[in-house]
Design an enzyme around this catalytic site. Sequence first.
Site, PDB file in Angstrom:
ATOM      1  N   GLU A 181       0.832  -1.209   0.000  1.00 17.42           N
ATOM      2  CA  GLU A 181       0.000   0.000   0.000  1.00 17.42           C
ATOM      3  C   GLU A 181       0.865   1.258   0.000  1.00 17.42           C
ATOM      4  O   GLU A 181       1.562   1.529   0.977  1.00 17.42           O
ATOM      5  CB  GLU A 181      -0.918   0.033   1.222  1.00 17.42           C
ATOM      6  CG  GLU A 181      -1.813   1.263   1.248  1.00 17.42           C
ATOM      7  CD  GLU A 181      -2.632   1.382   2.517  1.00 17.42           C
ATOM      8  OE1 GLU A 181      -3.598   2.176   2.511  1.00 17.42           O
ATOM      9  OE2 GLU A 181      -2.315   0.713   3.519  1.00 17.42           O
ATOM     10  N   ASP A 204      -6.056   2.445  -1.501  1.00 13.94           N
ATOM     11  CA  ASP A 204      -6.728   3.270  -0.501  1.00 13.94           C
ATOM     12  C   ASP A 204      -7.097   4.586  -1.175  1.00 13.94           C
ATOM     13  O   ASP A 204      -6.223   5.356  -1.574  1.00 13.94           O
ATOM     14  CB  ASP A 204      -5.796   3.500   0.692  1.00 13.94           C
ATOM     15  CG  ASP A 204      -6.452   4.267   1.820  1.00 13.94           C
ATOM     16  OD1 ASP A 204      -6.964   5.382   1.556  1.00 13.94           O
ATOM     17  OD2 ASP A 204      -6.455   3.783   2.966  1.00 13.94           O
ATOM     18  N   GLN A 241      -9.756   0.220   0.036  1.00 10.96           N
ATOM     19  CA  GLN A 241     -10.176   0.941   1.241  1.00 10.96           C
ATOM     20  C   GLN A 241     -10.750   2.295   0.826  1.00 10.96           C
ATOM     21  O   GLN A 241     -10.211   2.949  -0.070  1.00 10.96           O
ATOM     22  CB  GLN A 241      -8.989   1.136   2.200  1.00 10.96           C
ATOM     23  CG  GLN A 241      -8.482  -0.183   2.777  1.00 10.96           C
ATOM     24  CD  GLN A 241      -7.182  -0.018   3.542  1.00 10.96           C
ATOM     25  OE1 GLN A 241      -6.300   0.743   3.137  1.00 10.96           O
ATOM     26  NE2 GLN A 241      -7.045  -0.739   4.639  1.00 10.96           N
ATOM     27  N   GLU A 245     -12.253   2.613   5.882  1.00 14.84           N
ATOM     28  CA  GLU A 245     -11.168   3.076   6.757  1.00 14.84           C
ATOM     29  C   GLU A 245     -11.256   4.597   6.811  1.00 14.84           C
ATOM     30  O   GLU A 245     -10.628   5.296   6.002  1.00 14.84           O
ATOM     31  CB  GLU A 245      -9.803   2.621   6.244  1.00 14.84           C
ATOM     32  CG  GLU A 245      -8.672   2.974   7.212  1.00 14.84           C
ATOM     33  CD  GLU A 245      -7.304   2.642   6.657  1.00 14.84           C
ATOM     34  OE1 GLU A 245      -6.762   1.586   7.028  1.00 14.84           O
ATOM     35  OE2 GLU A 245      -6.771   3.432   5.854  1.00 14.84           O
TER      36      GLU A 245
END
Length: 259
Positions: free
Chosen positions: A135, A170, A196, A232
């Site tokens: 990530e 993300d 996410q 998240e």
Amino acid sequence: MPRFAANLTYLFTEVPMLDRPDWAARCGFDGVEVLFPYDQPMADWERALNGLPVALINTPPGDWAAGDRGFAAVPGMELRFRDSFLRAAEYATRLRAARLHVMAGVAKGPQAEQCYVENLAWALDQAPELCLTLEPLNPDDMPGYFLNDYDQAARIIDDLASPRIGLQFDLWHAARLHGDAGLVWEDQRHRISHIQIAGFPGRNEPGGGGFSLPDLCDAVDADGGARWISAEYRPARGTAQGLGWLTALKSRRTLLIGG
């Protein structure tokens, strides 16, 4: 259709950690993820989860207060990384986590990248039953973090050439790093194995920022629907009071299945 997970480190902080899986299930989530489950014994997690799927955990970061953010790309910390990875792999296996995110740590330069690739190759060999993720994290939230660019992550994943390692997308970090999370998604979609979401620019409830969550769900569905979409974010109020976005997406999913 996509499955939705609650990040228990960010959501349901109104209650103790081991009470959060039950809250997540009762609020409509299909599963959970937790950044660092290591403060609680695995047996306690198993009881708390009560069969609820785990989408993802992270490798241990080390001493967070002292600035540690993992060790995979930190030259000279190979033994520390390997010990921490084996501990993470034990948790991931016991809790049946779908993905294990390998934290790179604070480092820079070609030597760090070589260290990172060698440690990732070792990790893939050590845990042949696990799927790993990388990530990229933005430098404002994570100063000095080695992996801070999606193209860099893509190159490393392509070099490793393993079906068990993928990109962790993300939305928040992608927007902070590259400006347009939608373009990052389109460029990297075939490498992405975990997703996410959060609102942008406030990192509160998902929505806004020019990124369509219904379109994201459609894309995941078109690709086979196997990837988790994890929430998240920092709730603006109480977690349960801010779940209108989840209700809307799950209602839409029900309509699509039924229609």
